[in-house]
Every structure is written in structure tokens, then in C-alpha cells.
Design a protein around this motif. Structure first.
Motif, mmCIF file in Angstrom:
data_model
loop_
_atom_site.group_PDB
_atom_site.id
_atom_site.type_symbol
_atom_site.label_atom_id
_atom_site.label_comp_id
_atom_site.label_asym_id
_atom_site.label_seq_id
_atom_site.Cartn_x
_atom_site.Cartn_y
_atom_site.Cartn_z
ATOM 1 N N LEU A 17 0.798 -1.225 0.000
ATOM 2 C CA LEU A 17 0.000 0.000 0.000
ATOM 3 C C LEU A 17 0.829 1.274 0.000
ATOM 4 O O LEU A 17 0.284 2.360 -0.175
ATOM 5 N N THR A 18 2.136 1.148 0.177
ATOM 6 C CA THR A 18 2.970 2.359 0.249
ATOM 7 C C THR A 18 2.925 3.170 -1.041
ATOM 8 O O THR A 18 3.073 4.388 -1.004
ATOM 9 N N LYS A 19 2.682 2.523 -2.141
ATOM 10 C CA LYS A 19 2.610 3.254 -3.415
ATOM 11 C C LYS A 19 1.357 4.125 -3.510
ATOM 12 O O LYS A 19 1.254 4.985 -4.370
ATOM 13 N N LYS A 20 0.410 3.934 -2.597
ATOM 14 C CA LYS A 20 -0.815 4.740 -2.592
ATOM 15 C C LYS A 20 -0.691 5.984 -1.718
ATOM 16 O O LYS A 20 -1.606 6.794 -1.675
ATOM 17 N N VAL A 21 0.427 6.142 -1.033
ATOM 18 C CA VAL A 21 0.650 7.333 -0.221
ATOM 19 C C VAL A 21 1.073 8.465 -1.157
ATOM 20 O O VAL A 21 2.027 8.328 -1.910
#
Length: 119
Positions: A17-21
Motif C-alpha cells: 500500500l505504500t505506493k498509494k501514499v
């Protein structure tokens, strides 16, 4: 704050999910009413994060802008305030979860926008 959010997601085993930050204030401008968008792990929905920073103590008053107020009033379940304090000394942070008026003194809508932490 983007890195703080990415670390939070990694710590829970959700590195995917880090790419959605997204650093919204930098990438899209400062008018969104929040600075960073992330993911609420409890719901899987977008989390809207406003960062308020001070060199002062935890209880240093802060202001909320006309862009921020409608967001936290209309979408309190998605909005979080990350309060960064003692910024130049021993930088510390705490998160205010909704409802915001449980944690700070809020003026009536559209009046003075100076909030003071109750703690």
C-alpha cells in the motif's frame, strides 16, 4: 510525513500500500484541505492527513484554514490531524483521530479558526 505513513503501512505488513501514499500538497497544491493521502487499514479507504507543525510544545495553538475546515467537518471519518511539535528540538508527533472536536476546542463553523489542544 509521507515517509512516516509508508513506515506505518510497512510495520503492519502492508508494504504493497505504500505506493498509494501521495504528498497531495506538493504534487497537487495546497488547496485540498489536507497534505497527504494514505490508506486507512481498518476500512481500506483513503485517509486524508493534515500536518500541523510547531517548534513549540504539544499545546501550542494552531490555525485551520478555510480549505481544511470543510474537509474535516464533512468527512471526519477519513480526516486525521498529525500534530508535529518540538520540531527543531526532539521532534515528536501525535495523531488526532475523529471526531476532532473531542480532542481540541473547535469554534463554530466559519468563525475564528484557531484551535487549541486540550491536553
Amino acid at each position: 510525513m509521507v515517509e512516516v505513513e509508508k513506515r506505518r503501512l510497512r510495520a503492519t505488513g502492508r508494504s504493497d500500500l505504500t505506493k498509494k501514499v501521495v504528498w497531495v500538497a506538493r504534487d497537487e497544491g495546497d488547496g485540498a484541505g489536507y497534505d497527504v493521502s494514505s490508506i486507512d487499514l481498518a476500512t481500506g479507504e483513503k485517509l486524508l492527513i493534515k500536518v500541523k507543525t510547531t517548534r513549540g510544545s504539544k499545546t501550542t495553538p494552531f490555525f485551520v484554514t478555510q480549505n481544511e475546515e470543510p474537509v474535516f467537518r464533512e468527512r471526519p471519518e477519513k480526516w486525521r490531524l498529525y500534530r508535529v511539535f518540538e520540531f527543531t528540538a526532539t521532534t515528536r508527533i501525535f495523531v488526532l483521530d475523529p471526531p476532532l472536536d473531542r480532542a481540541v476546542n473547535l469554534p463554530p463553523p466559519r468563525s475564528r479558526r484557531r484551535f487549541v489542544d486540550d491536553e
